[in-house]
Design a protein around this motif. Sequence first.
Motif, mmCIF file in Angstrom:
data_model
loop_
_atom_site.group_PDB
_atom_site.id
_atom_site.type_symbol
_atom_site.label_atom_id
_atom_site.label_comp_id
_atom_site.label_asym_id
_atom_site.label_seq_id
_atom_site.Cartn_x
_atom_site.Cartn_y
_atom_site.Cartn_z
ATOM 1 N N GLN A 10 133.370 83.427 65.126
ATOM 2 C CA GLN A 10 133.463 82.416 64.066
ATOM 3 C C GLN A 10 133.275 81.019 64.672
ATOM 4 O OE1 GLN A 10 137.375 83.960 63.034
ATOM 5 N NE2 GLN A 10 136.617 84.714 61.075
ATOM 6 N N TRP A 11 134.172 80.096 64.361
ATOM 7 C CA TRP A 11 134.046 78.728 64.905
ATOM 8 C C TRP A 11 135.030 78.479 66.048
ATOM 9 C CZ3 TRP A 11 133.003 78.855 59.456
ATOM 10 C CH2 TRP A 11 131.754 78.333 59.093
ATOM 11 N N GLY A 12 135.322 79.463 66.837
ATOM 12 C CA GLY A 12 136.265 79.286 67.944
ATOM 13 C C GLY A 12 137.697 79.552 67.502
ATOM 14 N N ALA A 39 137.802 74.388 75.854
ATOM 15 C CA ALA A 39 138.410 75.658 75.452
ATOM 16 C C ALA A 39 139.909 75.641 75.728
ATOM 17 C CB ALA A 39 137.775 76.801 76.230
ATOM 18 N N GLY A 40 140.653 76.416 74.937
ATOM 19 C CA GLY A 40 142.072 76.579 75.199
ATOM 20 C C GLY A 40 142.422 78.020 74.870
ATOM 21 N N HIS A 41 142.530 78.854 75.876
ATOM 22 C CA HIS A 41 142.804 80.271 75.638
ATOM 23 C C HIS A 41 144.282 80.548 75.874
ATOM 24 C CE1 HIS A 41 138.290 81.322 76.369
ATOM 25 N NE2 HIS A 41 138.511 80.683 75.242
ATOM 26 N N THR A 130 136.276 67.481 71.257
ATOM 27 C CA THR A 130 137.579 67.557 71.908
ATOM 28 C C THR A 130 137.804 66.344 72.821
ATOM 29 O OG1 THR A 130 136.615 68.837 73.708
ATOM 30 C CG2 THR A 130 137.592 70.089 71.880
ATOM 31 N N GLY A 131 136.786 65.519 72.986
ATOM 32 C CA GLY A 131 136.914 64.304 73.812
ATOM 33 C C GLY A 131 136.969 64.593 75.305
ATOM 34 N N ARG A 132 136.501 65.770 75.699
ATOM 35 C CA ARG A 132 136.589 66.147 77.117
ATOM 36 C C ARG A 132 135.300 65.844 77.908
ATOM 37 N NH1 ARG A 132 141.083 66.392 75.112
ATOM 38 N NH2 ARG A 132 142.561 68.085 75.426
ATOM 39 N N VAL A 239 128.410 71.283 66.475
ATOM 40 C CA VAL A 239 128.482 72.416 67.395
ATOM 41 C C VAL A 239 128.956 71.908 68.747
ATOM 42 C CG1 VAL A 239 126.616 73.725 66.288
ATOM 43 C CG2 VAL A 239 126.037 72.036 68.029
ATOM 44 N N THR A 240 129.159 72.807 69.680
ATOM 45 C CA THR A 240 129.397 72.366 71.048
ATOM 46 C C THR A 240 128.037 72.312 71.743
ATOM 47 O OG1 THR A 240 130.823 72.630 72.971
ATOM 48 C CG2 THR A 240 129.894 74.676 72.032
ATOM 49 N N SER A 241 128.010 71.960 73.030
ATOM 50 C CA SER A 241 126.706 71.701 73.658
ATOM 51 C C SER A 241 126.248 72.823 74.576
ATOM 52 C CB SER A 241 126.773 70.379 74.421
ATOM 53 O OG SER A 241 127.016 69.340 73.505
ATOM 54 N N ARG A 273 138.534 76.382 61.475
ATOM 55 C CA ARG A 273 137.565 75.505 62.128
ATOM 56 C C ARG A 273 138.286 74.213 62.520
ATOM 57 N NH1 ARG A 273 131.277 73.937 60.927
ATOM 58 N NH2 ARG A 273 131.273 72.891 62.927
ATOM 59 N N VAL A 274 137.998 73.688 63.735
ATOM 60 C CA VAL A 274 138.548 72.379 64.128
ATOM 61 C C VAL A 274 137.389 71.406 64.205
ATOM 62 C CG1 VAL A 274 140.229 71.298 65.674
ATOM 63 C CG2 VAL A 274 139.655 73.693 65.979
ATOM 64 N N GLY A 275 137.626 70.174 63.819
ATOM 65 C CA GLY A 275 136.566 69.173 63.881
ATOM 66 C C GLY A 275 135.771 69.167 62.590
HETATM 67 P P1 IMP Z 1 132.984 69.536 72.134
HETATM 68 O O1 IMP Z 1 132.746 70.919 72.613
HETATM 69 O O2 IMP Z 1 134.234 68.909 72.691
HETATM 70 O O3 IMP Z 1 131.794 68.651 72.321
HETATM 71 O O4 IMP Z 1 133.242 69.586 70.538
HETATM 72 C C1 IMP Z 1 132.217 69.947 69.625
HETATM 73 C C2 IMP Z 1 132.774 70.757 68.462
HETATM 74 O O5 IMP Z 1 133.207 72.023 68.932
HETATM 75 C C3 IMP Z 1 133.994 70.130 67.790
HETATM 76 O O6 IMP Z 1 133.967 70.454 66.409
HETATM 77 C C4 IMP Z 1 135.170 70.833 68.441
HETATM 78 O O7 IMP Z 1 136.328 70.840 67.636
HETATM 79 C C5 IMP Z 1 134.591 72.225 68.610
HETATM 80 N N1 IMP Z 1 135.199 72.960 69.739
HETATM 81 C C6 IMP Z 1 134.970 72.798 71.047
HETATM 82 N N2 IMP Z 1 135.698 73.651 71.772
HETATM 83 C C7 IMP Z 1 136.377 74.402 70.901
HETATM 84 C C8 IMP Z 1 137.271 75.518 71.042
HETATM 85 O O8 IMP Z 1 137.574 75.999 72.138
HETATM 86 N N3 IMP Z 1 137.771 76.028 69.888
HETATM 87 C C9 IMP Z 1 137.416 75.554 68.661
HETATM 88 N N4 IMP Z 1 136.590 74.539 68.469
HETATM 89 C C10 IMP Z 1 136.059 73.973 69.586
#
Ligand code: IMP
Length: 430
Positions: A10-12, A39-41, A130-132, A239-241, A273-275
């Motif tokens: 899904q969306w993580g 990521a946060g597992h 996530t600002g990382r 999306v993420t990159s 979904r986050v974000g």
């Molecule tokens: P980024 O990966 O920090 O650039 O974030 C891009 C998008 O991916 C944002 O909507 C984040 O909330 C989402 N995202 C990134 N990593 C995770 C994750 O581990 N779980 C859920 N959403 C994520």
Amino acid sequence: MPNVVVIGAQWGDEGKGRIVDLISEKVDIIVRYQGGNNAGHTIVIGDEKVVLHHLPSGILREDKLSVIGNGVVVDPKVLLQEIIELESAGYSANENNLKISDRAHVIMPYHREIDMARESMNGKGKIGTTGRGIGPVYEDKAARRGIKFADLIDPDSLSARLKDVLEERNSYLTKVLGGNPLNFEEIFQEYVQYGRELKRFSCDVSTLLNKSISNGQNILFEGAQGALLDIDFGTYPYVTSSSSGSGGASIGTGVSPTKIDTVLGISKAYTTRVGEGPFPTEISGELGEELRQAGGEFGATTGRSRRCGWFDAFALKYAAQINGISWLAVTKLDVLSGFKKINVCIGYRYKGQQLTSFPSNNQVLKDIEPIYLEMEGWKEDISEAKELSELPIQARKYLEKLEETTGVPIYTVSLGPSREKIIFLNEIFS
Ligand code: IMP
């Protein structure tokens, strides 16, 4: 035991960590292949909760080798902190059980600065990252101005690469984003020290993994984020990159697709979904809040509230197609206890027409109308069930419906965060 890729379907935040932790018992090596500390597992063992950001979930099993592949982006400062925290929780990461690809790219301070400056400027076009520093580090990789782990651990290379890239990044940071320039000497002194501390983990990961496969060992490829956050197939630009789907496992480790046997998709019994970005089955108002509270839907990395919605079988079918998902692990079924009616989205309607494939256009996705199948809920607390037959009939029907509408058979259903709260519907890793 086959070589298996585990991905979020899904969306993580589907609960990959706990499923990887569970099946890592049966493999020799666990490899992360993309993403970074976005990521946060979360893994719960007894009363203890461990949250991993870079480290593969296999690090919690003593006799397993954990590997960070070339497709991962590593923030050395955060990784060192993560290793310290892991050690204080009674586990260990050392040169015998952890290897990091010398080709992995390194998250530098300007990546974080750029990520945060853009997000605060972006207003309406905000991604909600996530600002990382994830987007900026992958951008630099593609633009050929990245710093690899091999550079980090070699002071001469680090100095040369940093000199090459910092001037340009500072110019972007100050002139375009209105930020402050970063100082070469300060970054160099700090990062050269991280390089010294992390050097012992450096490894040619592709050679290691291919040799291990030849020697009969098996590998679990641990995806981060989820299929719908994939840079190519996700809801771009929200999306993420990185390539968070199963294809990323080859790109991010140097192990060919011919050596991967099966793909396990992880999905919640509902959706979160986050974000920012489209989310067709999102539930607004009180009901959405009820689901968020019941599921404890707050991010493991940023603590942000997760948006909550119904299970989207149409989106999951799309994820299964792209990634070759052969089995599904359904998590958090217990969270749905007490909901009178439960919806499953079985299709999308756009301008009166039922769509035949998942839309690539976000405007369309934003305006689609989900087609729901309404199912009866159940009242009972199911968290103590040990077998499928102990679940209420409505819960069993719900699971059958998920299999039928996604076309993917279910491997496990989990009913709580701890290791033992799981029911096996099929035995695929005997
Ligand atoms: P980024 O990966 O920090 O650039 O974030 C891009 C998008 O991916 C944002 O909507 C984040 O909330 C989402 N995202 C990134 N990593 C995770 C994750 O581990 N779980 C859920 N959403 C994520």
